[in-house]
Each structure stands twice: as C-alpha cells, then as structure tokens.
Design a protein around this motif. Structure first.
Motif, short mmCIF file in Angstrom:
data_model
loop_
_atom_site.label_atom_id
_atom_site.label_comp_id
_atom_site.label_asym_id
_atom_site.label_seq_id
_atom_site.Cartn_x
_atom_site.Cartn_y
_atom_site.Cartn_z
N LEU A 26 23.59 -61.88 -0.24
CA LEU A 26 22.74 -60.82 -0.78
C LEU A 26 23.64 -59.89 -1.60
O LEU A 26 24.80 -59.65 -1.23
N LYS A 27 23.07 -59.37 -2.70
CA LYS A 27 23.87 -58.46 -3.54
C LYS A 27 23.36 -57.04 -3.34
O LYS A 27 22.18 -56.75 -3.53
N LEU A 28 24.26 -56.16 -2.91
CA LEU A 28 23.88 -54.78 -2.57
C LEU A 28 24.48 -53.80 -3.57
O LEU A 28 25.63 -53.98 -3.99
N ILE A 32 28.36 -54.67 -3.59
CA ILE A 32 28.95 -55.39 -2.47
C ILE A 32 28.11 -56.63 -2.16
O ILE A 32 26.88 -56.54 -2.05
N VAL A 33 28.79 -57.77 -2.09
CA VAL A 33 28.07 -59.02 -1.78
C VAL A 33 28.30 -59.34 -0.31
O VAL A 33 29.42 -59.22 0.18
N SER A 34 27.23 -59.71 0.38
CA SER A 34 27.36 -59.93 1.81
C SER A 34 26.64 -61.22 2.23
O SER A 34 25.53 -61.48 1.76
N GLY A 35 27.25 -61.98 3.12
CA GLY A 35 26.66 -63.27 3.51
C GLY A 35 25.67 -63.16 4.65
O GLY A 35 25.85 -63.75 5.70
N ILE A 36 24.62 -62.39 4.44
CA ILE A 36 23.70 -62.15 5.54
C ILE A 36 22.26 -62.54 5.21
O ILE A 36 21.33 -62.16 5.91
N ALA A 37 22.10 -63.34 4.12
CA ALA A 37 20.73 -63.66 3.70
C ALA A 37 19.96 -64.44 4.76
O ALA A 37 18.73 -64.39 4.82
N PRO A 75 40.73 -56.03 -1.46
CA PRO A 75 40.78 -56.27 -2.91
C PRO A 75 39.41 -56.76 -3.41
O PRO A 75 38.70 -57.46 -2.66
N GLU A 76 39.06 -56.38 -4.62
CA GLU A 76 37.79 -56.87 -5.19
C GLU A 76 37.86 -58.39 -5.31
O GLU A 76 38.93 -58.94 -5.56
N ARG A 77 36.71 -59.04 -5.13
CA ARG A 77 36.72 -60.49 -5.36
C ARG A 77 35.33 -60.94 -5.77
O ARG A 77 34.36 -60.19 -5.62
N LYS A 78 35.27 -62.19 -6.29
CA LYS A 78 33.97 -62.70 -6.70
C LYS A 78 33.37 -63.53 -5.57
O LYS A 78 34.07 -64.34 -4.94
N GLY A 84 29.95 -65.94 -4.99
CA GLY A 84 28.77 -66.52 -5.64
C GLY A 84 28.68 -66.10 -7.10
O GLY A 84 27.59 -65.92 -7.63
N GLY A 85 29.83 -65.89 -7.72
CA GLY A 85 29.86 -65.53 -9.14
C GLY A 85 29.68 -64.04 -9.40
O GLY A 85 29.72 -63.59 -10.54
N GLU A 86 29.49 -63.24 -8.34
CA GLU A 86 29.29 -61.79 -8.52
C GLU A 86 30.45 -61.02 -7.93
O GLU A 86 30.99 -61.41 -6.89
N LEU A 87 30.79 -59.90 -8.58
CA LEU A 87 31.88 -59.07 -8.10
C LEU A 87 31.50 -58.40 -6.78
O LEU A 87 30.41 -57.84 -6.65
N SER A 88 32.40 -58.46 -5.79
CA SER A 88 32.14 -57.74 -4.54
C SER A 88 33.26 -56.73 -4.33
O SER A 88 34.43 -57.07 -4.35
N GLN A 89 32.85 -55.46 -4.15
CA GLN A 89 33.84 -54.38 -4.05
C GLN A 89 33.91 -53.79 -2.65
O GLN A 89 34.07 -52.60 -2.47
N GLY A 90 33.73 -54.64 -1.65
CA GLY A 90 33.80 -54.14 -0.29
C GLY A 90 33.12 -55.11 0.65
O GLY A 90 32.63 -56.17 0.24
#
Ligand code: MSP
Length: 652
Positions: free
Chosen positions: A574-576, A588-593, A613-616, A618-624
């Motif tokens: 999920l993208k938050l 922030i991308v989280s694996g809770i779908a 550190p920031e990372r991608k 599922g192709g989206e930037l996650s900052q936390g």
C-alpha cells in the motif's frame, strides 16, 4: 433556536434478532451522545426502536406457528430489558408496526406520488432474502453471493413501484458540498460521494411478494419495501403523518435530527435514499450521520448465523453493564473494526476501573473519613503542587470537551484516564497518610485537591457510566453538575477549587475486581493489551542487550496517514502519504495490503521509522517504515496511541 436541543437516533433494529453486543454498541454510542448533550443543558430527544416488517419476519413467525404480529410483539421485551439494564435512556421506542408510523409511511408515499416521484415498472434482479436487499449484477450472468452476508441470491422478477432516485443525484451532490461535515468519518463520506457521482438508479419501493408490510397506498397488491418503511421512523416518531396540532408542533420542534448514528453497513440508505426522500417531500435533511465500524468477535462480525454473538445480559452479569459501556467507548474507534475478547474485558475492568479509578476514590474517602474528614474545606488559594494539579485538570477538561464534541469518545476516555493517573501520582507523591500525623492543615489541602479532581472526573464520566458516577457524586456530597451555556470548557474550569465537600463512604465497592471464571462464550480472539495492562517482559541476556543510545538511534515519529492507495503492480503493498507536521510529508510504502484496506488507514495516527535510507518498493519511493504487529496470517495492527499527539512527535 436549535442550539439548546438535540435529536439523536439509532437505527431501528431488526426485531427477529435479539440484542447483541453489536446492536448494543450503536445504542450505547447514542446514549452517551445524548447524555453528553443533556450534561450541556440541552433538551434531548433520543429515538430507538424496532424494524418489524418483511419476508424474513413473516417466515420466522410461520416456522413458529405464530401470526407475524404475535411474533414481533414477543421480541420486544428482550430489547427493552437489555436497554434498561444498560441505562439506555431513550425518549421514545418506536415500532414500525405502530399505527402512527404506518400512517406516516402512507403519507410519505402519497406525497412522493403527488410530486410525480413514483412510477410502476418491472424489476428483475438478484435478491438476498435474509438481508431483504437487491444486489447489483447482470441477471443473465453468474449469480454473485450477497456482499453483506455471503449467502446465495435468488433472481426475482416482479412489478414494483419505483422512486425516481436518479433525478436526485445532482441535488444530493449539491447538498453534500454545502454540508461538508454531513458524514463522519470522512472516508465514509467520500465513498458516498463517489457512489452518487457514479450515477444513481431508480429505487424499487414496493413488493408484491412480501405480504407482511404496510399496504402500498392505492394498490393493495403491493406492500411498502423495507427502506421506505424503516427510514420513515425518524420522522414518524416526531409527529410526521399525524393530524393534530401537537404532531405538527413536535415535527417543527425536533426535525431535522441532529444526529443519526449507524453502523457502516447501512450508510448508503441513510446518506443517499433518505435525503432524497426528504428532498422530494420538501423536508430538511438530517444534520449529521455518525458512522461506526463493527464489533468483531474472533475476527468476524457478530451474527447469529456465525454463532459468535455476545449476549449483553450475560456480559452485564459478569462484568457490570457500565463497565461494558466504558469498554466500548474507550477501546473502539468508530473508524476501525474492533476485536473484542473476554480476556480483554477482564483486564480492562480490573486495571482501568477497579485499580486506577475505583481504588483512587476508595482511598481518598477512607483516608479522609478515618481522619475526621467528613467535611473537607475548600482551598482559599492554590500554591505550587495545587496550581500544577489544577492545570492538569484544565488540560483534561479542554481535551475531553474537544474530543466529545467531535465524537472521538475513545480519545476523551484516554484523556480522563491520563488525569486519573495524574491524580494517583499526586497522592503517591504527597503521601497524605504520613502528613496527617504531623500537619492536619496540609493533609486537608491534599484531600481537597484530590476531591476537586474527582469532581471533574466524575462529571466528565457521567455520560458513559451514569449510575456509577451518581455514587461518586453522592460520596463527594455534590449535586450532579449541569453545564448550561455555550462554553462547557469554561464552566468546568470554573468548578472552583474552593468547594467544601461533605464525604460519605460508598455503600459498596465502586468496581469490584473480577476474579471469576469467564462466562461460556464463543471462541474469541486474543486480547489487545490495554494501556494499563502490565506486561512482563522476558529478561534479556546481558550480551544481547542494547543500550539506550542504540535505541535512540531509531527515529520513530508519529504521523497521520493522509492518503492511502493500493499499488497496481503489487498485491502486498500500500502507498501512504503521511503528515509528520513540522517534519513535512513523506511517501511510505508498506507491505500490509493483505491485512488492511486503504480506507481503513486514512486518518489514522501511527508510528513510523523515519531514519532508514530511502528505497524503492514496487517501483515507488518509500521514505520510512510503518511500525506495527502482525500475526503472520490475518491481522496487522498499527501501534495505537492512547491520545492524539502532534504529528512529528518522537517516540522514545
Ligand atoms: N433495520 C435496519 C436498520 C434500519 S434504520 C432505518 C438494520 N438493523 S440491524 O438490526 O441489522 O442493525 C442495526 C445496527 O446495528 C446497524 O447500525 C448495524 O451496523 C449495527 N450492528 C449490527 N451488528 C454489528 C456489529 N457486530 N458491530 C457493530 N455494529 C453492528 O440494519
């Protein structure tokens, strides 16, 4: 004029199911809302009742060899008894078989017909008999299962009367735009707006197949279909359809309702059909819909067919009715489903009610009365610790008034318990049991300060636990306070610290500890530890222990989830979009779908690790990273904050 009145409703409950913890939940929320408004000096009209027509009821009566009327009559006493046991102080208990209600429904339909909003046509569709609802779908294709109860559907074709709902889409959207607080929570409002924007179909409002119902005006082959009948209760209860001057006055006085409370399953009926009916007959729409989520037992919605129903009477016998009221208001948030377990109830009664609050009241009373303190003089002036404690009381008052006004009852309860903890800490620090031996004046100051604090607590808690708080008022020798006027915060603040209390001992323990075995109940989920639960952590071997500096390296911040969407290319993620206040916004991308739907997260305050550190993903930037707990199978829980915190606050 509307300012000093409050008209609040629950849904009318299907009469063929006895009350359970789910229906009690809606009713307690309404009772608390009404009592809060009564405490504020408003005149209250609290409506609840039963929905008594329809095929399901006719079938049930037949199975029992009874007439439908006989059957519905027999189902009323359990409702009234449960509501009485729980101190539900309704003004009117309406039944859809009341003659005045039936007359009102006929009047509504006649007025819809007169305004050319009704026509006759053929309907073909999927129908769920137990739920009495048509379900959208192409009847030539594969039959879906009922989205609400999961049972198979029947294809039904029949001649119906239709209400021109489609003609009201624009008016409804205008109404929503003009009333941005019409539905709480916001996510539910957004769902309704999207639904209406998607286009409305006309609504079938009669049935030929259902005989146990109100005859359709002008066509006795039909009866009025469920929502045309049920929703009308909100106006028939206050005079609509009556002929007398008294009826008209009642309607003018109470309509529109200030608040309709309901579970999330019936929002559409209240947010779309009901306003459209009202618009068609030129009546104003209700001012607000408060929508709550479900009480789950063992992770599923309570229902008779699933066999996981918690009986309010059994719960009241074991835990006390007011303890259950408190539990429901403290440990559920209207935006999220709440899993209830009996272990959790036990913990809450013993920790929050018996230990924290009950013991505090008991200790203060016993201490004072054992030391000639039946009359505790008020404080002439406050110094040092007194000023600090009064400040804490004022913070509690401000926060409770704010949260109650916004229907954040769980946050209001958390604020009260924060102050209770502060009162306990005050006693602990001041040690009046020692001071009494050397300084009687100071002893009475400490007792007086604590009694003033208890006065604030019991006043604020009265809407949730009215009978228990009456005992506290009596023990403190005070009348039940009423906060008339526009600013309750100010009035509570003015509950001056120079009051003289006349104490008497409680006749029995306020909240006895529960030691008994749990009552026989269905399998339920493991408890979520309450804020007060003592958790014994295992001892960590010295070698693997971390230092406080290690812990401090992890930057965990509180943030509010503003937006949340599923990701197209991943089933897990999920993208938050999260607001960290002065620390800015982050994606922030989280694996809770697999655990949560995006709409369940929007608006939540949660804890995030913010210095990874920031990372991608599922192709989206996650900052936390969202911090939470999962049971590696079905459930994920964010860390619940016991009260609202500023976004960007650091967890330490
Ligand atoms: N008769 C209709 C309402 C008509 S109002 C014009 C109806 N009745 S009901 O008895 O099925 O449900 C009444 C209310 O109880 C709904 O708001 C519903 O959401 C609520 N609950 C029933 N089970 C529930 C839970 N398990 N948890 C929380 N609330 C639940 O719908």
């Amino acid at each position: 004029m509307a300012k000093n009145k409050f008209y609040c409703t629950t849904p009318i409950y299907y009469v063929n199911a006895a009350p359970h913890l789910g229906t009690l939940y809606t009713t307690v929320i309404a009772d608390v809302a009404c009592r809060w408004n009564a405490l504020r000096g408003k005149e209250v009209f609290f409506l609840t009742g039963t929905d008594e027509h329809g095929q399901k009821i006719a079938e049930k009566a037949e199975q029992l060899g009874q007439k439908p009327q006989q059957f519905v009559d027999s189902m009323i006493p359990p409702f009234k008894a449960a509501w009485q046991r729980y101190g539900i102080e309704y003004t009117k208990f309406i039944r859809t078989t009341d003659k005045a209600h039936e007359k009102a429904v006929v009047e509504l339909i006649e007025r819809l017909m007169a305004s050319d909003d009704v026509y006759k046509s053929t309907y073909q569709g999927f129908y769920c008999v137990p739920d009495e609802t048509f379900v959208a779908g192409d009847v030539d294709g594969q039959a879906p299962l009922c989205p609400s109860c999961g049972r198979s559907l029947q294809v039904v074709q029949e001649e119906n009367y239709f209400f021109r709902l489609s003609a009201y889409a624009d008016k409804l959207l205008e109404f929503y735009a003009a009333n941005p607080n019409f539905i709480q929570p916001k996510e539910k409002f957004n769902e309704v707006i999207e639904f209406v924007k998607g286009g409305l179909k006309d609504l079938s409002i009669s049935r030929k197949t259902v005989t146990w119902g109100i005859p359709f005006p002008g066509d006795s082959q039909h009866t009025v279909y469920v929502w045309g009948d049920a929703l009308t209760n909100y106006i028939s209860a206050v005079g609509f359809g009556g002929n007398s001057a008294e009826d008209s006055e009642l309607l003018v006085k109470w309509w529109p309702a200030d608040l309709h409370i309901m579970g999330k399953d019936i929002v559409r009926f209240h947010a779309v059909y009901w306003p459209a009916f009202l618009m068609a007959v030129n009546l104003p729409c209700p001012k607000k819909l408060l929508v709550h989520s479900y009480i789950l037992v063992g992770d599923t919605k309570m229902s008779k067919s699933r066999g996981n129903v918690l009986d309010p009477m059994v719960l009241a016998d074991t835990y006390g009715a007011e303890a259950i009221r408190y539990f429901l208001m403290r440990y559920t948030s209207f935006a999220q489903d709440a899993n209830v377990s009996l272990d959790q109830l036990l913990t809450v009664v013993n920790a929050d009610l018996s230990n924290s609050f009950g013991n505090l009241v008991n200790r203060v009373l016993s201490l004072a009365l054992a030391n000639n303190g039946a009359v505790v003089p008020g404080m002439e002036s406050l110094e040092n610790d007194g000023v600090v404690l009064r400040e804490k009381a004022h913070e509690c008052i401000a926060s409770v008034c704010d949260e109650m006004a916004h229907y954040n009852y769980h946050l209001a309860m958390a604020a009260i318990w924060k102050f209770i903890a502060e009162l306990n800490a005050y006693l602990h620090e001041q040690q009046p049991w020692k001071i009494v031996k050397t300084d009687t004046k100071r002893f009475f100051e400490i007792i007086s300060m604590t009694c003033h604090g208890l006065q604030v607590v019991s006043t604020l808690l009265w809407p949730v636990m009215p009978e228990k708080m009456k005992l506290v008022f009596a023990a403190l020798g005070i009348n039940q306070p009423i906060l008339v006027g526009s600013d309750a915060t100010e009035q509570l603040r003015k509950m001056t610290w120079n009051k003289t209390f006349k104490l008497t001992m409680l006749s029995s323990t306020l909240f006895p500890r529960i030691e008994v075995a749990q009552p026989a109940q269905p399998e339920v989920a493991q408890p979520v530890a309450s804020a007060q639960t003592a958790v014994v952590a295992p001892v960590v071997a010295e070698a693997s222990a971390i230092t406080i500096d290690d812990f401090a390296k992890v930057e965990m911040l509180v943030g509010t989830i503003l937006e949340c969407v599923a990701m197209v290319n991943s089933k897990k993620l999920l993208k938050l979009q999260v607001d960290f206040g002065p620390r800015g916004k982050r994606q922030i991308v989280s694996g809770i779908a697999q655990y949560l739907k995006p709409e369940e997260l929007i608006g939540l305050q949660a804890v995030f690790v913010c210095n990874l550190p920031e990372r991608k993903m599922g192709g989206e930037l996650s900052q936390g990273m969202l911090v939470g707990v999962d049971d590696s199978d079905t459930r994920f829980s964010t860390l619940l904050l016991s009260c609202k915190m500023p976004n960007g606050a650091r967890v330490k």
